[in-house]
Write a protein that holds these residues in place. Sequence first.
Motif, PDB file in Angstrom:
ATOM      1  N   GLY B 249     109.283  -2.465   9.963  1.00 23.65           N
ATOM      2  CA  GLY B 249     110.403  -2.564   9.570  1.00 23.65           C
ATOM      3  C   GLY B 249     111.432  -1.031  10.088  1.00 23.65           C
ATOM      4  O   GLY B 249     112.721  -1.093   9.281  1.00 23.65           O
ATOM      5  N   GLN B 269     117.097  -7.877  21.716  1.00 24.23           N
ATOM      6  CA  GLN B 269     117.289  -9.142  21.242  1.00 24.23           C
ATOM      7  C   GLN B 269     115.679  -9.577  20.655  1.00 24.23           C
ATOM      8  O   GLN B 269     115.860 -10.379  19.766  1.00 24.23           O
ATOM      9  N   VAL B 270     114.385  -9.615  21.327  1.00 20.99           N
ATOM     10  CA  VAL B 270     113.462  -9.553  21.089  1.00 20.99           C
ATOM     11  C   VAL B 270     112.645  -9.334  19.743  1.00 20.99           C
ATOM     12  O   VAL B 270     111.718 -10.054  19.108  1.00 20.99           O
ATOM     13  N   PHE B 271     112.953  -7.856  19.395  1.00 18.48           N
ATOM     14  CA  PHE B 271     111.791  -7.119  18.751  1.00 18.48           C
ATOM     15  C   PHE B 271     113.084  -7.028  17.434  1.00 18.48           C
ATOM     16  O   PHE B 271     114.081  -6.409  17.692  1.00 18.48           O
ATOM     17  N   PRO B 272     112.543  -6.933  16.672  1.00 17.96           N
ATOM     18  CA  PRO B 272     113.654  -7.019  15.335  1.00 17.96           C
ATOM     19  C   PRO B 272     113.925  -5.139  14.959  1.00 17.96           C
ATOM     20  O   PRO B 272     115.256  -5.501  14.480  1.00 17.96           O
ATOM     21  N   HIS B 273     113.204  -4.386  15.134  1.00 18.44           N
ATOM     22  CA  HIS B 273     113.954  -3.209  14.443  1.00 18.44           C
ATOM     23  C   HIS B 273     113.982  -2.404  16.469  1.00 18.44           C
ATOM     24  O   HIS B 273     114.097  -1.860  15.845  1.00 18.44           O
TER      25      HIS B 273
ATOM     26  N   GLU C  37     115.557 -15.731  22.455  1.00 25.06           N
ATOM     27  CA  GLU C  37     114.602 -15.682  22.755  1.00 25.06           C
ATOM     28  C   GLU C  37     113.367 -14.496  21.041  1.00 25.06           C
ATOM     29  O   GLU C  37     112.099 -14.416  20.966  1.00 25.06           O
ATOM     30  N   ALA C  38     115.041 -14.505  20.260  1.00 24.25           N
ATOM     31  CA  ALA C  38     114.463 -13.296  18.863  1.00 24.25           C
ATOM     32  C   ALA C  38     113.811 -14.990  18.338  1.00 24.25           C
ATOM     33  O   ALA C  38     113.904 -15.472  18.035  1.00 24.25           O
ATOM     34  N   GLY C  39     112.577 -14.429  17.834  1.00 26.56           N
ATOM     35  CA  GLY C  39     111.911 -15.126  16.643  1.00 26.56           C
ATOM     36  C   GLY C  39     112.385 -15.801  15.488  1.00 26.56           C
ATOM     37  O   GLY C  39     112.595 -16.810  14.943  1.00 26.56           O
ATOM     38  N   SER C  42     116.833 -10.687  12.677  1.00 21.90           N
ATOM     39  CA  SER C  42     116.851  -9.389  11.917  1.00 21.90           C
ATOM     40  C   SER C  42     116.943  -8.964  10.593  1.00 21.90           C
ATOM     41  O   SER C  42     118.591  -8.519  10.925  1.00 21.90           O
ATOM     42  N   LEU C  44     116.942  -5.838   9.918  1.00 25.87           N
ATOM     43  CA  LEU C  44     117.527  -4.568  10.169  1.00 25.87           C
ATOM     44  C   LEU C  44     118.749  -5.115  10.929  1.00 25.87           C
ATOM     45  O   LEU C  44     119.939  -4.537  10.947  1.00 25.87           O
ATOM     46  N   ASP C 225     110.442 -14.429  25.535  1.00 27.71           N
ATOM     47  CA  ASP C 225     110.486 -14.396  24.267  1.00 27.71           C
ATOM     48  C   ASP C 225     109.463 -12.961  24.291  1.00 27.71           C
ATOM     49  O   ASP C 225     108.879 -12.526  25.097  1.00 27.71           O
ATOM     50  N   ALA C 226     109.112 -12.475  22.720  1.00 30.17           N
ATOM     51  CA  ALA C 226     108.936 -11.027  22.835  1.00 30.17           C
ATOM     52  C   ALA C 226     107.026 -10.732  23.424  1.00 30.17           C
ATOM     53  O   ALA C 226     106.258 -10.049  22.967  1.00 30.17           O
TER      54      ALA C 226
END
Lengths: 366, 366, 366
Positions: B249, B269-273, C37-39, C42, C44, C225-226
């Motif tokens: 995180g 876009q696809v990775f939250p961090h 494509e984000a789960g 976020s 953050l 997606d990721a």
Amino acid sequence: MDHLLPCVASLRLVDHHCHGVLDADLDRDGFESNLTEAGSASPLGTSLFDSSLGLAVRRWCAPLLDLPVLAPADEYVARRRSLGAAEVNRALVSAAEISAFLVDDGVWPEDFVSPSAFTGSREHRVLRLERVAEDVVAEGASVFPTRVRAVLDSTPAVAAKSVAAYRVGLALDPAPPADAEVVAAADRWLRSGSTRCADEVISRFLVWEALDRGLPVQFHVGYGDADLSLHECDPSLLTDLLRATAPLGVPVMLLHNYPFHRTAGYLAQVFPHVFVDLGLATHSVAHRASRVLAEALEIVPFGKFLFSTDAYALAELYYLGALSFRRALSDFLSAGLREHAFALADAERIARLIGWENAQRVYRLE
Amino acid sequence: MDHLLPCVASLRLVDHHCHGVLDADLDRDGFESNLTEAGSASPLGTSLFDSSLGLAVRRWCAPLLDLPVLAPADEYVARRRSLGAAEVNRALVSAAEISAFLVDDGVWPEDFVSPSAFTGSREHRVLRLERVAEDVVAEGASVFPTRVRAVLDSTPAVAAKSVAAYRVGLALDPAPPADAEVVAAADRWLRSGSTRCADEVISRFLVWEALDRGLPVQFHVGYGDADLSLHECDPSLLTDLLRATAPLGVPVMLLHNYPFHRTAGYLAQVFPHVFVDLGLATHSVAHRASRVLAEALEIVPFGKFLFSTDAYALAELYYLGALSFRRALSDFLSAGLREHAFALADAERIARLIGWENAQRVYRLE
Amino acid sequence: MDHLLPCVASLRLVDHHCHGVLDADLDRDGFESNLTEAGSASPLGTSLFDSSLGLAVRRWCAPLLDLPVLAPADEYVARRRSLGAAEVNRALVSAAEISAFLVDDGVWPEDFVSPSAFTGSREHRVLRLERVAEDVVAEGASVFPTRVRAVLDSTPAVAAKSVAAYRVGLALDPAPPADAEVVAAADRWLRSGSTRCADEVISRFLVWEALDRGLPVQFHVGYGDADLSLHECDPSLLTDLLRATAPLGVPVMLLHNYPFHRTAGYLAQVFPHVFVDLGLATHSVAHRASRVLAEALEIVPFGKFLFSTDAYALAELYYLGALSFRRALSDFLSAGLREHAFALADAERIARLIGWENAQRVYRLE
């Protein structure tokens, strides 16, 4: 040539990389087979006239053959045949208004002629390196390095050309190979029975030998026919070799580059001996050339960008290569003038550098 | 600042990645050597003022030094010298109107000063990770992990920066290395006699240790100088590491990204961090920045994009970095407003997020 | 649909690749989780409504639910819930005005319904190859090849779909594997205890078996997606396999392709059996779709480009996929008409080919 900036409309062009013109009449299949990088129209698709380039042929070349703008494809091909190859070639190649051609004659079927035959323009030769290797390898592996050097020592060419991209990809080892390695590679090649030069050691040897003699080396990069794998033609793969050859101070030209033209621009910015162009793509993308050229010019110094058509076989491609380039360069400069990014004298200088001065300087023409 | 949307003209900017300003007078060669990512102008090419960035200096910076718009390069450099570095730096850095700087002081020659020295803006430190390693490795391989951790535990920096792209490429193994591996790597390094940190295990160790402490990590990605190989700086090569570090995180910033800015947008876009910017490219492409920024914003969530200049040494680059960014952002928003893609309140929110709110949130500033 | 060229406004569309529609009410988190494509959004970052696609939902979908243009996100989600999934799906999917759907039912939760349920459009099935493998592998490794062939022999699907990009990347070996290799791979898989098909031999086997039966094969390429690594999803990595499968004369479809859409266009030009689209990206980039589509169409023959939405779950994505595509295609054709690159009849033909004729021809629909 309406709507072109005057400094572009009258711009002298040195085409620093093109091929021969086909001096033979073509039916529709024959024409389509030479139009794009496809070997022929696909039975699963439709005509290759269904493309930006196909439309450009009908839009821009038809009137030069006394047909209406956007004449149907069949009429275009019929008119082409009725006029005959000589007349079509003369009309279209001369309309390109190119002052000098650097011609790669590495692939030269019997019915090919030089583009300068139709224009009286100056012509300079570009020596295809892999072709040199293929011409001399039969004399034996042990004399292969010596024989290659002899050809390079006596060539009248102003540049050499490498198609390593097609044969082994661009991830070349940076070190100049020792003669023993080259002889061993030639020996392997001869034992394989192939007539085709497709060996990393030999491609690398050829490039180093040309550069060592002060001969600028042109590399095929990016877009081409189905014989290559595009991810192996990313110019960034040449980075180690560029780093190793920079101290020689001999120009290296990255040809075509699409869709890696931004990466090529980076290399031309950071390596003192690297130059780039947008040949082949310029006419292939046709009315979209302004956008692609603007991308190609984003970070490249204007002293490092050259004009080329990469035209092959069809006279249309010389004309459309020059026309698309002029329109795209004019659009780039006009947009900059409109938003006051630079002044007219700047635009004129950029046009001159890219149109012919860079080529004249780096190939030491005249 | 005419033609800018009001919400952009008055936009507060946090520059989340820049370097020091050179406090020394420069001749023309010295100026050109610092202008682009080229080490110097090439004897085979022409002046580096023959570039979009060179034109932008003459177009936008000249008037701030009381020269006419597009004054010739020699006049510009002469005027710069006659005013003196202190005055030039003050005029240009303050004209950037940047409220806060996050400064990477990993490369800091004696004649460098902080950009905040000219503006009174807030300044935050970014800790160069490889520099930390280089500073402590001489104390011995066995204590290397402990010493690195001690520096990270006590740093006042708001972020760490990795130049793995330059040293080992971005294809980092995802797993945090065990201390024994790190000690062995430090031992190899010490035996090599090199003072330069260029080991994959150590780069990876540094990143994990920073993230473990909640310190956001900035990665150099894409475009840079001739020390990198662009295909090894594709941000997609970080995917396994991003997957492994997501559960922490802690923000990861992909810097610059050109010409991989679309790939970077996908990762953000696809990775939250993951967060991205377009620093360095924004001023390098100069009047083309609107097009490149519009590409960079295609799929990235607006809550994941940040402003930076990546300016280094020349005061011009702070000013042009901010100016190009403001113009490009204004163009992006104006185009959207014109085609009714969004409303003014939306445009204002996007500007605010990208200009400073995202940076303030993810670095926990103030 | 104002401002669209008439030939595009009334264009019949065959969506050659989409998924099912979610028949369930969603709260804001649920909606955002399905939007990009984000789960999920976020912690953050900010809301995923802060994106070009999020703005497009508020801009274009809100009025179809009787809300004002650009209604706030919370109001949009609340209105969606109050209308109920059935009504929302009907309103949005029917507004897409798509004549036929090719539906990949490889991922099909219980609350999914077919998009044709809301429109009465024709629907054709696309068989997910890895799903076939996952369905039959438990019957034992030794019968695995036979069982896969039996499913393919009896499928009513008009195409097969490979998600090799997600499972093993696109760098597939070109050779069709021998049955013994496939059995060994199935055996390894069964011993691993995994239910997920992620083996290069099996992915390759599935593709060859489908093509051998004349079933067109769709490949996921690029953006997703990721779970994927973008550099392993470059369509150029398929080159060897495309070279090997070209003689079969069975279409291969490269889906999505962003940001490799130019590379995909190259492959469609040079390989007779390769076709491409811009699904997923078309609605994801929203108001920027005109630029991206224009890039995708640069060198691809117009007989080789298809329309798709790649819509999944949210009814908004069918509508926005079709709307963005129509707007972008209209912009491309209008620009060409404006600069006289082609005539209205040409524009109409291009629209027809891309909108439905290519799909009808290559999938042999009706």
